[in-house]
Write a protein that holds these residues in place. Structure first.
Motif, PDB file in Angstrom:
ATOM      1  N   ASN A 136       0.846  -1.189   0.000  1.00 15.11           N
ATOM      2  CA  ASN A 136       0.000   0.000   0.000  1.00 15.11           C
ATOM      3  C   ASN A 136       0.886   1.245   0.000  1.00 15.11           C
ATOM      4  O   ASN A 136       1.137   1.848   1.036  1.00 15.11           O
ATOM      5  CB  ASN A 136      -0.897  -0.028   1.240  1.00 15.11           C
ATOM      6  N   THR A 137       1.386   1.622  -1.173  1.00 11.16           N
ATOM      7  CA  THR A 137       2.376   2.695  -1.284  1.00 11.16           C
ATOM      8  C   THR A 137       1.790   3.904  -2.001  1.00 11.16           C
ATOM      9  O   THR A 137       1.307   3.789  -3.127  1.00 11.16           O
ATOM     10  CB  THR A 137       3.618   2.201  -2.044  1.00 11.16           C
ATOM     11  N   ILE A 138       1.866   5.063  -1.341  1.00 11.11           N
ATOM     12  CA  ILE A 138       1.280   6.293  -1.872  1.00 11.11           C
ATOM     13  C   ILE A 138       2.368   7.349  -1.985  1.00 11.11           C
ATOM     14  O   ILE A 138       3.167   7.539  -1.062  1.00 11.11           O
ATOM     15  CB  ILE A 138       0.149   6.788  -0.938  1.00 11.11           C
ATOM     16  N   TYR A 189      10.640   0.733  -0.225  1.00 14.56           N
ATOM     17  CA  TYR A 189       9.719   0.044  -1.157  1.00 14.56           C
ATOM     18  C   TYR A 189       9.780  -1.467  -0.951  1.00 14.56           C
ATOM     19  O   TYR A 189       8.743  -2.136  -0.868  1.00 14.56           O
ATOM     20  CB  TYR A 189      10.129   0.409  -2.584  1.00 14.56           C
ATOM     21  N   LYS A 208       6.995  -4.530   1.152  1.00 11.65           N
ATOM     22  CA  LYS A 208       6.482  -5.817   0.666  1.00 11.65           C
ATOM     23  C   LYS A 208       6.429  -6.843   1.798  1.00 11.65           C
ATOM     24  O   LYS A 208       5.583  -7.735   1.805  1.00 11.65           O
ATOM     25  CB  LYS A 208       7.367  -6.352  -0.467  1.00 11.65           C
ATOM     26  N   PRO A 244       2.882  -5.752   4.583  1.00 11.61           N
ATOM     27  CA  PRO A 244       1.731  -5.286   3.795  1.00 11.61           C
ATOM     28  C   PRO A 244       0.676  -4.546   4.608  1.00 11.61           C
ATOM     29  O   PRO A 244      -0.180  -3.854   4.033  1.00 11.61           O
ATOM     30  CB  PRO A 244       1.160  -6.589   3.224  1.00 11.61           C
ATOM     31  N   VAL A 290       0.827   1.283   5.673  1.00 14.68           N
ATOM     32  CA  VAL A 290       0.538   2.201   4.572  1.00 14.68           C
ATOM     33  C   VAL A 290       1.688   3.200   4.486  1.00 14.68           C
ATOM     34  O   VAL A 290       1.985   3.905   5.446  1.00 14.68           O
ATOM     35  CB  VAL A 290      -0.789   2.966   4.813  1.00 14.68           C
ATOM     36  N   LYS A 302       6.556   0.275  -9.532  1.00  6.92           N
ATOM     37  CA  LYS A 302       5.127   0.587  -9.540  1.00  6.92           C
ATOM     38  C   LYS A 302       4.585   0.751  -8.116  1.00  6.92           C
ATOM     39  O   LYS A 302       4.936  -0.015  -7.223  1.00  6.92           O
ATOM     40  CB  LYS A 302       4.331  -0.507 -10.266  1.00  6.92           C
ATOM     41  N   ILE A 303       3.740   1.743  -7.943  1.00  5.25           N
ATOM     42  CA  ILE A 303       3.142   2.003  -6.633  1.00  5.25           C
ATOM     43  C   ILE A 303       1.615   1.942  -6.757  1.00  5.25           C
ATOM     44  O   ILE A 303       1.072   1.878  -7.863  1.00  5.25           O
ATOM     45  CB  ILE A 303       3.570   3.378  -6.088  1.00  5.25           C
ATOM     46  N   LYS A 304       0.944   1.982  -5.618  1.00  4.90           N
ATOM     47  CA  LYS A 304      -0.516   1.870  -5.634  1.00  4.90           C
ATOM     48  C   LYS A 304      -1.185   3.170  -6.059  1.00  4.90           C
ATOM     49  O   LYS A 304      -2.142   3.163  -6.830  1.00  4.90           O
ATOM     50  CB  LYS A 304      -1.040   1.462  -4.258  1.00  4.90           C
ATOM     51  N   GLN A 305      -0.700   4.311  -5.542  1.00  6.37           N
ATOM     52  CA  GLN A 305      -1.397   5.573  -5.787  1.00  6.37           C
ATOM     53  C   GLN A 305      -0.421   6.733  -5.915  1.00  6.37           C
ATOM     54  O   GLN A 305       0.468   6.907  -5.084  1.00  6.37           O
ATOM     55  CB  GLN A 305      -2.377   5.845  -4.637  1.00  6.37           C
TER      56      GLN A 305
END
Length: 263
Positions: A2-4, A145, A149, A152, A155, A189-192
């Motif tokens: 959950n990476t923003i 990052y 993983k 999880p 956030v 690649k990130i979530k948001q």
């Protein structure tokens, strides 16, 4: 995972919104950032002492905190005076970064294409000294990052990150559209990703801030054109949330972002 991350010009509101989000979620979710997660791991692996841990966590909070308006009197506050007198007792940044390097080596092989791309950019534009800080920041980001993983439930909310570095490169060098596009494509690649465009930002404000990074920086049409080129490529490469607002709408913008993180 959950990476923003946030993306935007200096003083666009990134740190302020992140500060509000962290306070809001503090008792509901486990919140961290790339850099904080890295510092935690260094302590967990006993690469730094408790004193070093608390010192670097404090420095990280200070770094994230919005810049306050300096006193017109020019007088140094008490804490600054104490720090100057005790500077020899504080942990050394160069020693700390060497320990970060050791941790970075554990994860470097997982991001070879990305790192090769960074090295090519640095060599092509002959800006190794100017890019040094950026490359140091990226080490924290890769470590955080990868650690996310393994955790999880955490956030990660970052006022900057991999995608913001494309703007960092542009500020310091006349980087080509092709190199900007390749960099964005190679990012983990990130979530948001939240892109902030603050319509109240003045040209002079941006220039004054960015001249500390590059003395001859000009906020001209050429820079603006490439800035929006980056945004178009970010939108093409991934799903992004784009927020265009005035300063007096920042609370409303924060609430929209908070809602999207919750869903």
């Amino acid at each position: 995972m959950n990476t923003i991350e946030f993306f935007g010009l200096p003083a666009s509101g990134k740190s302020l919104i992140v500060e509000k989000l962290v306070k809001s979620f503090k008792h509901k979710k486990k919140i961290s950032s790339y850099r904080t997660l890295t510092i935690n791991e260094l302590r967990k692996q006993k690469k730094i002492s408790f004193f070093e841990y608390f010192f670097w966590i404090y420095m990280e909070k200070k770094r994230e905190k919005r810049t306050s308006i300096k006193s017109k009197s020019g007088k140094k506050n008490f804490l600054t005076q104490v720090k100057e007198k005790l500077i020899f007792f504080f942990p050394k940044r160069e020693v700390f970064l060497r320990k970060v390097d050791d941790l970075f080596l554990e994860y470097k092989s997982r991001h070879i294409n990305y790192i090769d791309n960074l090295n090519k950019i640095s060599e092509k534009y002959n800006k190794k000294e100017e890019f040094k800080n950026i490359l140091d920041w990226i080490k924290f980001e890769i470590i955080g990052y990868e650690l996310s993983k393994k955790n999880p439930h955490i956030v990660l909310i970052n006022s900057e990150g991999f995608y913001q570095r494309s703007l960092s490169f542009l500020i310091r060098a006349n980087i080509s559209d092709n190199d900007l596009e390749n960099y964005i494509r190679s990012c983990p690649k990130i979530k948001q990703l939240n892109i902030l465009i603050n319509k109240d930002l003045k040209k002079k404000t941006i220039e004054n801030i960015l001249k500390s990074k590059k003395q001859d920086f000009k906020f001209n049409r050429k820079f603006i054109k490439k800035y929006f080129f980056i945004i178009r490529n970010l939108k093409k490469e991934m799903n992004v949330n784009l927020y265009i607002f005035y300063f007096n709408e920042i609370e409303k913008t924060y609430k929209i972002i908070k809602k999207r993180i919750n869903t």
